[in-house]
Each structure stands twice: as C-alpha cells, then as structure tokens.
Design a protein around this motif. Structure first.
Motif, PDB file in Angstrom:
ATOM      1  N   TYR A 200      27.468  22.557 -46.063  1.00 11.76           N
ATOM      2  CA  TYR A 200      27.178  23.377 -47.247  1.00 11.76           C
ATOM      3  C   TYR A 200      28.360  23.362 -48.208  1.00 11.76           C
ATOM      4  O   TYR A 200      28.187  23.148 -49.425  1.00 11.76           O
ATOM      5  CB  TYR A 200      26.857  24.810 -46.831  1.00 11.76           C
ATOM      6  N   LEU A 201      29.548  23.606 -47.690  1.00  8.46           N
ATOM      7  CA  LEU A 201      30.723  23.650 -48.558  1.00  8.46           C
ATOM      8  C   LEU A 201      30.922  22.320 -49.275  1.00  8.46           C
ATOM      9  O   LEU A 201      31.199  22.290 -50.484  1.00  8.46           O
ATOM     10  CB  LEU A 201      31.964  23.989 -47.728  1.00  8.46           C
ATOM     11  N   ALA A 202      30.793  21.225 -48.534  1.00  6.45           N
ATOM     12  CA  ALA A 202      31.031  19.907 -49.134  1.00  6.45           C
ATOM     13  C   ALA A 202      30.012  19.605 -50.225  1.00  6.45           C
ATOM     14  O   ALA A 202      30.368  19.143 -51.320  1.00  6.45           O
ATOM     15  CB  ALA A 202      30.990  18.828 -48.044  1.00  6.45           C
ATOM     16  N   ALA A 203      28.739  19.867 -49.950  1.00 10.57           N
ATOM     17  CA  ALA A 203      27.697  19.515 -50.921  1.00 10.57           C
ATOM     18  C   ALA A 203      27.719  20.431 -52.142  1.00 10.57           C
ATOM     19  O   ALA A 203      27.414  19.994 -53.259  1.00 10.57           O
ATOM     20  CB  ALA A 203      26.328  19.569 -50.248  1.00 10.57           C
ATOM     21  N   SER A 204      28.072  21.686 -51.948  1.00  8.36           N
ATOM     22  CA  SER A 204      28.105  22.611 -53.084  1.00  8.36           C
ATOM     23  C   SER A 204      29.422  22.518 -53.847  1.00  8.36           C
ATOM     24  O   SER A 204      29.539  23.071 -54.946  1.00  8.36           O
ATOM     25  CB  SER A 204      27.882  24.051 -52.611  1.00  8.36           C
ATOM     26  N   GLY A 205      30.415  21.831 -53.274  1.00  9.26           N
ATOM     27  CA  GLY A 205      31.698  21.667 -53.944  1.00  9.26           C
ATOM     28  C   GLY A 205      32.476  22.963 -54.069  1.00  9.26           C
ATOM     29  O   GLY A 205      33.239  23.142 -55.019  1.00  9.26           O
ATOM     30  N   GLN A 206      32.322  23.850 -53.091  1.00 11.68           N
ATOM     31  CA  GLN A 206      32.975  25.151 -53.174  1.00 11.68           C
ATOM     32  C   GLN A 206      34.042  25.311 -52.090  1.00 11.68           C
ATOM     33  O   GLN A 206      33.876  24.854 -50.967  1.00 11.68           O
ATOM     34  CB  GLN A 206      31.941  26.275 -52.999  1.00 11.68           C
ATOM     35  N   GLU A 207      35.120  25.983 -52.475  1.00 13.29           N
ATOM     36  CA  GLU A 207      36.096  26.407 -51.489  1.00 13.29           C
ATOM     37  C   GLU A 207      35.546  27.641 -50.783  1.00 13.29           C
ATOM     38  O   GLU A 207      34.897  28.482 -51.398  1.00 13.29           O
ATOM     39  CB  GLU A 207      37.421  26.770 -52.164  1.00 13.29           C
ATOM     40  N   GLU A 208      35.845  27.759 -49.493  1.00 15.23           N
ATOM     41  CA  GLU A 208      35.330  28.904 -48.753  1.00 15.23           C
ATOM     42  C   GLU A 208      35.793  30.213 -49.373  1.00 15.23           C
ATOM     43  O   GLU A 208      35.029  31.186 -49.438  1.00 15.23           O
ATOM     44  CB  GLU A 208      35.768  28.817 -47.288  1.00 15.23           C
ATOM     45  N   SER A 209      37.024  30.266 -49.860  1.00 10.43           N
ATOM     46  CA  SER A 209      37.562  31.502 -50.430  1.00 10.43           C
ATOM     47  C   SER A 209      36.913  31.866 -51.764  1.00 10.43           C
ATOM     48  O   SER A 209      37.069  32.990 -52.246  1.00 10.43           O
ATOM     49  CB  SER A 209      39.074  31.387 -50.622  1.00 10.43           C
ATOM     50  N   LYS A 210      36.192  30.925 -52.366  1.00 14.44           N
ATOM     51  CA  LYS A 210      35.567  31.175 -53.667  1.00 14.44           C
ATOM     52  C   LYS A 210      34.068  31.436 -53.562  1.00 14.44           C
ATOM     53  O   LYS A 210      33.389  31.605 -54.589  1.00 14.44           O
ATOM     54  CB  LYS A 210      35.811  29.981 -54.601  1.00 14.44           C
ATOM     55  N   LEU A 211      33.520  31.438 -52.351  1.00 14.23           N
ATOM     56  CA  LEU A 211      32.103  31.731 -52.201  1.00 14.23           C
ATOM     57  C   LEU A 211      31.789  33.136 -52.714  1.00 14.23           C
ATOM     58  O   LEU A 211      32.622  34.034 -52.642  1.00 14.23           O
ATOM     59  CB  LEU A 211      31.702  31.636 -50.729  1.00 14.23           C
ATOM     60  N   PRO A 212      30.576  33.363 -53.206  1.00 15.58           N
ATOM     61  CA  PRO A 212      30.234  34.713 -53.664  1.00 15.58           C
ATOM     62  C   PRO A 212      30.198  35.726 -52.526  1.00 15.58           C
ATOM     63  O   PRO A 212      30.417  36.916 -52.740  1.00 15.58           O
ATOM     64  CB  PRO A 212      28.854  34.540 -54.306  1.00 15.58           C
ATOM     65  N   TYR A 213      29.913  35.259 -51.330  1.00 11.37           N
ATOM     66  CA  TYR A 213      29.913  36.078 -50.115  1.00 11.37           C
ATOM     67  C   TYR A 213      29.978  35.112 -48.933  1.00 11.37           C
ATOM     68  O   TYR A 213      29.644  33.922 -49.071  1.00 11.37           O
ATOM     69  CB  TYR A 213      28.656  36.963 -50.032  1.00 11.37           C
ATOM     70  N   PRO A 214      30.412  35.560 -47.758  1.00  8.78           N
ATOM     71  CA  PRO A 214      30.494  34.641 -46.614  1.00  8.78           C
ATOM     72  C   PRO A 214      29.115  34.098 -46.244  1.00  8.78           C
ATOM     73  O   PRO A 214      28.141  34.858 -46.127  1.00  8.78           O
ATOM     74  CB  PRO A 214      31.064  35.525 -45.492  1.00  8.78           C
ATOM     75  N   ASN A 215      29.023  32.803 -46.066  1.00 14.91           N
ATOM     76  CA  ASN A 215      27.749  32.191 -45.701  1.00 14.91           C
ATOM     77  C   ASN A 215      27.207  32.764 -44.397  1.00 14.91           C
ATOM     78  O   ASN A 215      27.938  32.932 -43.427  1.00 14.91           O
ATOM     79  CB  ASN A 215      27.918  30.676 -45.525  1.00 14.91           C
ATOM     80  N   ILE A 216      25.903  33.014 -44.376  1.00 14.35           N
ATOM     81  CA  ILE A 216      25.203  33.350 -43.139  1.00 14.35           C
ATOM     82  C   ILE A 216      24.496  32.080 -42.679  1.00 14.35           C
ATOM     83  O   ILE A 216      23.562  31.607 -43.341  1.00 14.35           O
ATOM     84  CB  ILE A 216      24.204  34.487 -43.361  1.00 14.35           C
ATOM     85  N   ALA A 218      22.664  30.912 -39.423  1.00  8.31           N
ATOM     86  CA  ALA A 218      22.169  31.517 -38.193  1.00  8.31           C
ATOM     87  C   ALA A 218      21.117  30.639 -37.525  1.00  8.31           C
ATOM     88  O   ALA A 218      20.051  30.396 -38.109  1.00  8.31           O
ATOM     89  CB  ALA A 218      21.586  32.896 -38.490  1.00  8.31           C
ATOM     90  N   LEU A 219      21.416  30.183 -36.331  1.00  8.15           N
ATOM     91  CA  LEU A 219      20.458  29.424 -35.539  1.00  8.15           C
ATOM     92  C   LEU A 219      19.819  30.330 -34.491  1.00  8.15           C
ATOM     93  O   LEU A 219      20.468  31.195 -33.900  1.00  8.15           O
ATOM     94  CB  LEU A 219      21.153  28.250 -34.841  1.00  8.15           C
ATOM     95  N   ASN A 220      18.515  30.120 -34.309  1.00 11.28           N
ATOM     96  CA  ASN A 220      17.764  30.822 -33.272  1.00 11.28           C
ATOM     97  C   ASN A 220      17.861  32.343 -33.422  1.00 11.28           C
ATOM     98  O   ASN A 220      17.687  32.859 -34.512  1.00 11.28           O
ATOM     99  CB  ASN A 220      18.209  30.352 -31.887  1.00 11.28           C
ATOM    100  N   GLU A 221      18.166  33.061 -32.332  1.00  9.90           N
ATOM    101  CA  GLU A 221      18.143  34.524 -32.362  1.00  9.90           C
ATOM    102  C   GLU A 221      19.194  35.114 -33.283  1.00  9.90           C
ATOM    103  O   GLU A 221      19.101  36.284 -33.679  1.00  9.90           O
ATOM    104  CB  GLU A 221      18.306  35.102 -30.957  1.00  9.90           C
ATOM    105  N   HIS A 222      20.188  34.316 -33.673  1.00 12.53           N
ATOM    106  CA  HIS A 222      21.191  34.811 -34.626  1.00 12.53           C
ATOM    107  C   HIS A 222      20.557  35.173 -35.971  1.00 12.53           C
ATOM    108  O   HIS A 222      21.115  35.978 -36.727  1.00 12.53           O
ATOM    109  CB  HIS A 222      22.284  33.769 -34.829  1.00 12.53           C
ATOM    110  N   ALA A 223      19.399  34.604 -36.277  1.00 11.39           N
ATOM    111  CA  ALA A 223      18.707  34.928 -37.528  1.00 11.39           C
ATOM    112  C   ALA A 223      18.221  36.375 -37.548  1.00 11.39           C
ATOM    113  O   ALA A 223      17.858  36.893 -38.608  1.00 11.39           O
ATOM    114  CB  ALA A 223      17.537  33.975 -37.761  1.00 11.39           C
ATOM    115  N   GLN A 229      27.885  36.842 -38.824  1.00  8.12           N
ATOM    116  CA  GLN A 229      29.163  36.460 -39.426  1.00  8.12           C
ATOM    117  C   GLN A 229      29.946  35.391 -38.663  1.00  8.12           C
ATOM    118  O   GLN A 229      31.111  35.146 -38.984  1.00  8.12           O
ATOM    119  CB  GLN A 229      30.039  37.712 -39.590  1.00  8.12           C
ATOM    120  N   HIS A 230      29.346  34.717 -37.684  1.00  7.28           N
ATOM    121  CA  HIS A 230      30.070  33.711 -36.917  1.00  7.28           C
ATOM    122  C   HIS A 230      29.483  32.321 -37.155  1.00  7.28           C
ATOM    123  O   HIS A 230      28.385  32.172 -37.705  1.00  7.28           O
ATOM    124  CB  HIS A 230      30.027  34.051 -35.426  1.00  7.28           C
TER     125      HIS A 230
END
Length: 447
Positions: A200-216, A218-223, A229-230
């Motif tokens: 996601y970061l590579a394709a969107s060209g974004q630094e993690e610190s510049k994201l609007p919010y931390p990416n969620i 979630a695979l399987n039951e994490h959804a 947040q992991h």
C-alpha cells in the motif's frame, strides 16, 4: 505541494471573507492563528509527526509550517509570518509559490517573528488567538484565547468545503485508491498483513508518518476489530477475508476508504460483501441536502436487518430485528463522519454556528455526525456487518438471541466482518461520490 494559483486564491478569498465576518460579528479587530510546533515525547528530543493547527492549515495547506503564524483581519489580506529557521541540523522549509497570495514576512529567528507580530498587533485593540496557545498567549496583547462563540462559528463553517478543498480530496482519493488496488493484489498473492501494508505504501507513494491515519490491514478475524492496529508478519494458515481501511492526503486534506474481500470468491461471505456493497451504493443515492445524517444511519440499520434475514442469519423479521436491537450487535458503529483536514473532521454534531449540538440518539451514542446534511459537506458512508465475539456473546445470552441462526453466524466468524466506505460531497441534487470513479479509472490495465 503545487496548486493552481487562481484556484487557491479563490479558496483563500472565500475563507478570509468568512473569517472577517465572524471576527467583526464577535467584535475582534484581528485573529492570531499559530501553526503550532512539534511536541516532544516525554524526556526526549524527538517528536511525533507534526500536524499543524487545522484552522491554520485551512489557510496554508502544507505541513512545512511549524512555528509560522497568520494574522487575519476583517477586510484585509491575511498576513503570513513564515518561520524559516536556518542552521545545518535540519532542512529549512521553503515558501511555496502559491504563498504569494498572502502578505508574507519570512523569519529565520522565532524571537524576531514574535517581535514583528507584536508590533503589528499594536494597531489593533481586540485580538483573539485561535489555535494552540502554549507559545503565544503569554507574549501577546490578546483579548481572548479560543473564544467559544468565534471558534464554534469557524468550526461549523468548516463542514462546507470550497472547490479547492474538494479538489484536494479528489487527489487524496486517487492516492489512496492506488494503494488499495496494490493491497488487494498483495492479498490475493498470499501476502501477510505487513506485506500488504508495505505494498500500500509503495503504490500510494506515501510515507507512513504522513498517512491520514494508521492503515487498518486486517486478515480473517482481525477484520472484526474495528480499529485493528497490528501487522502480522506471517500470513494465516488459511485465508478467509481481508479488510483494508486506508486513506491518502493531499495538501493536508484526507481521504478515508475501506474495502473488504473474500479469500474464496463465490462463497457465502463473498455474497454478503456484494450485498452490503449494493446497500451502501443505494444509500449514497438517497443523500440530499436537508436530510438528517441520523435518519440515514437509522435507515442503514433497517437495511442491515434485511441482509440478516436474506442470508438466513436470523429467523425473525427485519422489523423485529431492528426493534429488538439485534442489528446493533452486527453494526456497532456510526455510518460515517465529516471529512477534511482531519479524518474525523470537527463540527459533526453542531446544529448551528452558535454551538448548539444535536445530541446522538440514546440508542446510537457513538455517532460523530448528527447535524443536518448540507450543500458542500464532505463525509464518509461506511456501513459494516461484523462477527465480533464480545457482541455476539451478549446477543447470544439475551432473549433476542433465540432468533439468531448461530450455526450460520459461527460459520462466518473466521471472516471477522465487512466494511465498505466511500467519501461523498453533497451537491444541490444529491451526492458526488469521490471514491467509486477513482477505482473505476485507476483499476484499468496500464492506468
């Protein structure tokens, strides 16, 4: 960040005019609007990523502004005191070319900036400060710091976006969609949550610190963990589902997008994802100025009840499922929120510019958006349908639990849940979906 100068000048003129009217109505000669400064971690010389005061950012849509200040005066062009510290430890920020729309002073010394500001304030008798006051309130001749009535008027108005702001959010959406599509492909290739996040970061060209919010991611039951947040470094032994809630930023403005996928196309969970997606799009089609967002949220609960009946997850009627709050266990969050310079933009519960609030209904206390939908509002529409153990256990032990088909619900628990989220801007005759066209345009060979 580069903008078309005429577009930005029109935006600046619009918000400066509104600020001038609000200041005059509240009998202030001027407002000091600081960008703010990085706040260091406790007993540390490092700081989290800097987020400017959103009232400042609406005038100056760029993060490279720490220490800068605006002076806003009725009937005058906003004046920017731009902090441009020298030295060799950090790269000094550059003044963007579109900043010539302001009256500008640049300063390489904070004390010199403050002296110049104080000198200019001597011409005014009543000055308000709007924003963080740690640095300035003790050193400036201020009549008020964040006066409630003035701030309420400014916050209420922020829900209505200018064409410049909508354009930034379209750009933010395109950035986010590129990441979403790469994340989807990484999921289908068997990637772990961490692998998907990095794609996601590579394709969107974004630094993690510049994201609007931390990416969620979630695979399987994490959804089924709403703000999961992991990022697991290993993929699950067996894939069931993937939920991604991730956005983009442009000029400080946010996009907030969620999609859900089945690991097994054509299975019951995949059909449920498709059905919720159809309900979401139909709901977007009902948006009009003057509609209460609470009514829209309530309508989605009825639609959720319909899905529970259609897929055999409950044995009672849809009306009974709503009345007995069965839907609350499957759709436990609000339908959406205002969006802009903040992912959960402020002002969503204000009934008017005076600061009166529209309280959330007792049944839905966590709603972030309760006011009447109006022309120019930008907000999310994000229904969900989840299989959350904590909520299902409570439902199971209730009287209403006897009407749940627990065998079918238990079969879907490993999938965690579904959320579909688009961003819309309200028009005179409906809503312009910012999200769907970006997916349609970018998800093409060679796009």
């Amino acid at each position: 960040m580069s903008f078309e100068k005429p577009e930005f000048a029109a935006h600046l003129g619009c918000i400066a005019s509104h600020w001038g009217d609000a200041l005059a109505e509240n009998r202030y000669d001027a407002a000091v609007v600081p960008a703010g400064a990085p706040a260091m971690y406790y007993q540390d010389d490092q700081a989290p990523p800097f987020h400017p005061n959103p009232h400042f950012a609406r005038f100056f849509p760029d993060d490279s502004c720490a220490g800068s200040v605006l002076l806003v005066r009725p009937g005058a062009n906003p004046k920017l005191y731009f902090s441009q510290p020298g030295g060799y430890w950090h790269l000094s920020p550059s003044l963007p070319d579109w900043a010539d729309a302001f009256d500008v002073e640049t300063h390489d010394d904070d004390e010199a900036l403050l002296r110049s500001l104080v000198q200019d304030l001597a011409r005014h008798s009543r000055v308000a400060l709007v924003g963080p006051d740690e640095t300035f309130s003790a050193n400036l001749p201020l009549a008020a710091v964040n006066p409630e009535r003035l701030v309420n008027q400014l916050v209420f108005a922020r829900a209505t976006k200018t064409p410049f702001e909508v354009a930034r959010m379209r750009e933010a959406t395109a950035i986010g969609v590129r990441g979403h599509l790469a994340a989807r492909d990484a999921f289908r290739s068997g990637g772990s949550e961490f692998d998907i996040h990095m794609a996601y970061l590579a394709a969107s060209g974004q630094e993690e610190s510049k994201l609007p919010y931390p990416n969620i991611i979630a695979l399987n039951e994490h959804a089924g963990i709403l703000h999961y947040q992991h990022y697991d470094r290993e993929p699950p032994a067996r894939g069931h589902s993937f939920l991604i809630d991730a956005g983009g930023r442009s000029g400080g403005y946010h996009a907030d997008i969620t999609r859900t996928y089945s690991a097994n196309p054509g299975d019951d969970f995949d059909a449920l994802v498709t059905a919720l997606d159809e309900k979401q799009q139909a709901l977007v089609g009902e948006i009009r100025p003057g509609l209460s967002y609470v009514d829209l949220h309530t309508r989605m609960h009825h639609e959720t009840a319909d899905l529970l009946v259609r897929f055999g997850l409950i044995r009672c009627s849809a009306e009974s499922a709503f009345d007995r709050k069965i839907t609350d266990a499957f759709f436990p969050h609000g339908l959406g929120h205002l969006l802009g310079l903040q992912t959960h933009d402020v002002g969503g519960k204000l009934a008017n510019a005076d600061g009166d609030e529209v309280e959330s209904p007792e049944r839905f206390p966590s709603l972030r958006y309760t006011r009447e939908i109006d022309l120019g509002h930008v907000f999310t529409v994000e229904p969900g349908l989840y299989f959350i153990p904590m909520l299902l256990e409570t439902l199971h032990d209730s009287e209403a639990g006897t009407d749940v088909n627990w065998a079918k619900v238990d079969a879907l628990r490993p999938c965690g849940g579904i959320r579909i989220e688009d961003n819309v801007v309200v028009t005179s005759d409906g809503a312009d979906n910012l999200t769907r066209p970006a997916f349609a345009q970018i998800d093409q060979p060679g796009a």
